[in-house]
Enzyme design. Structure first.
Site, mmCIF file in Angstrom:
data_model
loop_
_atom_site.group_PDB
_atom_site.id
_atom_site.type_symbol
_atom_site.label_atom_id
_atom_site.label_comp_id
_atom_site.label_asym_id
_atom_site.label_seq_id
_atom_site.Cartn_x
_atom_site.Cartn_y
_atom_site.Cartn_z
ATOM 1 N N ASN A 85 0.849 -1.194 0.000
ATOM 2 C CA ASN A 85 0.000 0.000 0.000
ATOM 3 C C ASN A 85 0.882 1.239 0.000
ATOM 4 O OD1 ASN A 85 0.492 0.886 2.821
ATOM 5 N ND2 ASN A 85 -0.449 -1.094 3.280
ATOM 6 N N ASP A 90 -4.552 -5.957 4.958
ATOM 7 C CA ASP A 90 -5.634 -6.742 5.558
ATOM 8 C C ASP A 90 -5.597 -8.192 5.102
ATOM 9 O OD1 ASP A 90 -6.844 -4.729 7.094
ATOM 10 O OD2 ASP A 90 -7.630 -3.811 5.262
ATOM 11 N N ILE A 130 -3.185 -6.923 14.283
ATOM 12 C CA ILE A 130 -2.156 -6.772 15.328
ATOM 13 C C ILE A 130 -2.676 -5.897 16.460
ATOM 14 C CG2 ILE A 130 0.253 -6.148 15.753
ATOM 15 C CD1 ILE A 130 0.628 -6.355 12.654
ATOM 16 N N PHE A 184 -4.667 3.751 14.735
ATOM 17 C CA PHE A 184 -4.857 4.767 13.710
ATOM 18 C C PHE A 184 -6.002 4.340 12.809
ATOM 19 C CE2 PHE A 184 -1.630 8.184 13.292
ATOM 20 C CZ PHE A 184 -1.088 8.010 14.547
ATOM 21 N N LYS A 243 -14.242 1.805 15.261
ATOM 22 C CA LYS A 243 -12.959 1.093 15.371
ATOM 23 C C LYS A 243 -12.466 1.039 16.812
ATOM 24 C CE LYS A 243 -10.748 1.415 11.656
ATOM 25 N NZ LYS A 243 -10.001 1.890 10.523
ATOM 26 N N LYS A 261 -11.685 -2.617 18.110
ATOM 27 C CA LYS A 261 -10.287 -3.005 18.327
ATOM 28 C C LYS A 261 -9.924 -3.012 19.809
ATOM 29 C CE LYS A 261 -8.809 -2.337 13.850
ATOM 30 N NZ LYS A 261 -7.784 -3.014 13.058
HETATM 31 O O1 C5P Z 1 -8.582 -2.257 10.497
HETATM 32 P P1 C5P Z 1 -7.981 -0.953 10.061
HETATM 33 O O2 C5P Z 1 -6.853 -1.129 9.092
HETATM 34 O O3 C5P Z 1 -8.971 0.039 9.564
HETATM 35 O O4 C5P Z 1 -7.394 -0.322 11.411
HETATM 36 C C1 C5P Z 1 -6.300 0.535 11.434
HETATM 37 C C2 C5P Z 1 -5.558 0.350 12.716
HETATM 38 O O5 C5P Z 1 -5.374 -1.010 13.006
HETATM 39 C C3 C5P Z 1 -4.146 0.905 12.634
HETATM 40 O O6 C5P Z 1 -3.773 1.324 13.924
HETATM 41 C C4 C5P Z 1 -3.334 -0.283 12.196
HETATM 42 O O7 C5P Z 1 -1.975 -0.175 12.575
HETATM 43 C C5 C5P Z 1 -4.027 -1.391 12.906
HETATM 44 N N1 C5P Z 1 -4.025 -2.678 12.193
HETATM 45 C C6 C5P Z 1 -3.303 -3.725 12.695
HETATM 46 N N2 C5P Z 1 -3.327 -4.948 12.071
HETATM 47 C C7 C5P Z 1 -4.062 -5.118 10.966
HETATM 48 C C8 C5P Z 1 -4.820 -4.057 10.427
HETATM 49 C C9 C5P Z 1 -4.768 -2.842 11.062
HETATM 50 O O8 C5P Z 1 -2.626 -3.556 13.700
HETATM 51 N N3 C5P Z 1 -4.071 -6.303 10.365
#
Ligand code: C5P
Length: 394
Positions: A208, A276, A304, A321, A335, A339
């Site tokens: 990305n 993702d 993560i 973030f 979120k 999360k």
């Molecule tokens: O799920 P999304 O990408 O929208 O969420 C963004 C946040 O989740 C960011 O803080 C990113 O570092 C974290 N993230 C993560 N592991 C993933 C996807 C996103 O830690 N697989």
């Protein structure tokens, strides 16, 4: 917070030299002592009298000064401090340092010293970007000199970009952090930054547009407040900020393993743009053939942030973030819950935020929100690092 610290301050010849006067005041206000060295160039911009008056110390200017030689000698002068601080560090001064030239008092002291050296650069944007300066900064950093990143903004010459002297509070943060002081002293913070690369086969991958700039700036700003920072970085080409330990990874799964291995931590700031999905990678290069393009079967990557939030070793403060192109605030609130984190830093990435130099972020907590002013990513990082320090103290 600098009580008893002795700082040898070398003032280089640039328009930003006047800010060295403010720096002297700031160091002394915290109990530090300043021994000033003024280069010939520096003396074109500030007078020895103002420097001496603010430092309440004689100003050293000449290499062959018999009185000073008899009383102290330049070798002793170079070793009698706890930190040698260059402000402003001009392109010329850093080039001469990198080359090991010792043709005036400042460069002789720098070559003779066994004391840690910190440089606060200030120069025109093109001079900072020039390959010669880049190489010199890299050489100095490899030798252990802490070269601060300059600020980004309008310059005295009318141009705009990175090259401005870091503002005095930022230099002071770096000085305190050097001495292990600062509001995050004794804290460990985990930061993830950059993109991840998910291989399709040995030569192709899914990625990305994340540059890692915001995450690296946050890691640097946290270290500048005295934190021990572990930065788990996806594939980016950025220099490691001063005082930060970096672990390089490529895929989301490697990032997850490195992030969990870095625990325990007082705070985790997950800035990385983690892919993702990953592909079931082929061990051999996929060839073009008569059957048309190969289907890519995607599997979900570990989340993560969610894992860290729910881990038995959960840091006291978990920050996520949210990069969104629409419904930024509504998505951030969702979120936050999904999360399990304490704060979401939401930004609108519909413009050139990813890879760009500036950012506008909203901080979203379970019980409120705050919008930070649009600013260079370094300033956003400093504001966020201060917030994190406040939240850890509560
Ligand atoms: O799920 P999304 O990408 O929208 O969420 C963004 C946040 O989740 C960011 O803080 C990113 O570092 C974290 N993230 C993560 N592991 C993933 C996807 C996103 O830690 N697989």
């Amino acid at each position: 917070m600098l009580a008893g610290r002795r700082i040898l301050l070398i003032i280089g010849g640039g328009i930003a030299a006047f800010k060295a006067l403010e720096l002297i005041r700031a160091i002394r206000a915290e109990g530090g002592a300043v021994t000033p060295v003024l280069t010939k160039g520096g003396a074109q911009f500030v007078t020895p009298l103002s420097v001496a008056a603010l430092a309440e110390s004689p100003v050293h200017m000449e290499l062959f000064d018999l009185t000073a030689e008899a009383e102290m000698g330049h070798i002793r002068l170079s070793r009698s401090a706890d930190l040698v601080l260059l402000c402003p560090a001009t392109a010329d001064l850093m080039a001469r340092m990198a080359a090991g030239i010792a043709d005036d008092l400042a460069t002789t002291l720098l070559l003779a010293t066994d004391t840690p050296v910190m440089a606060a650069p200030a120069m025109n944007v093109r001079m900072w970007a020039h390959a010669a300066t880049r190489a010199n900064v890299e050489t100095l950093r490899a030798r252990g000199v802490t070269v601060l990143e300059p600020d980004v903004g309008a310059m005295a010459c009318g141009e705009h970009g990175p090259g401005r002297l870091p503002d005095v509070p930022r230099i002071m943060d770096a000085v305190r952090a050097h001495f292990g002081d600062g509001p995050l002293k004794g804290r460990h913070v985990l930061v993830t930054a950059g993109p991840t690369h998910e291989p399709i086969d040995p030569v192709r991958y899914i990625a990305n547009r994340s540059s890692g700039r915001q995450g690296f700036a946050i890691a640097g700003a946290l270290a500048a407040l005295g934190a021990r920072v572990t930065l788990v970085a996806g594939p980016v080409t950025l220099p490691t900020p001063p005082g930060v330990s970096r672990v390089d990874v490529e895929t989301a799964r490697e990032m997850r393993d490195a992030a969990l291995a870095a625990l325990p931590a007082d705070a985790a700031v997950m800035v990385a743009a983690v892919a993702d999905w990953r592909v079931e990678a082929s061990g051999l290069k996929i060839k073009k053939g008569p059957d048309g393009p190969p289907p890519l079967s995607l599997t979900e990557n570990p989340d993560i942030l969610a894992e860290i939030s729910r881990s038995p070793q959960r840091p006291k403060l978990v920050v996520g973030f949210a990069a969104e192109t629409h419904d930024v605030l509504a998505n951030a609130e969702a979120k936050l819950k999904r999360k399990g984190c304490d704060l979401i830093v939401a930004n609108d990435v519909s413009g050139d935020v990813m890879g760009g130099a500036r950012n506008l972020v909203h901080l979203v907590w379970p019980d409120g929100m705050e919008t930070l002013p649009e600013a260079p990513k370094e300033e956003v990082a400093e504001a966020l690092a201060r917030k994190i320090a406040e939240m850890l103290h509560d």
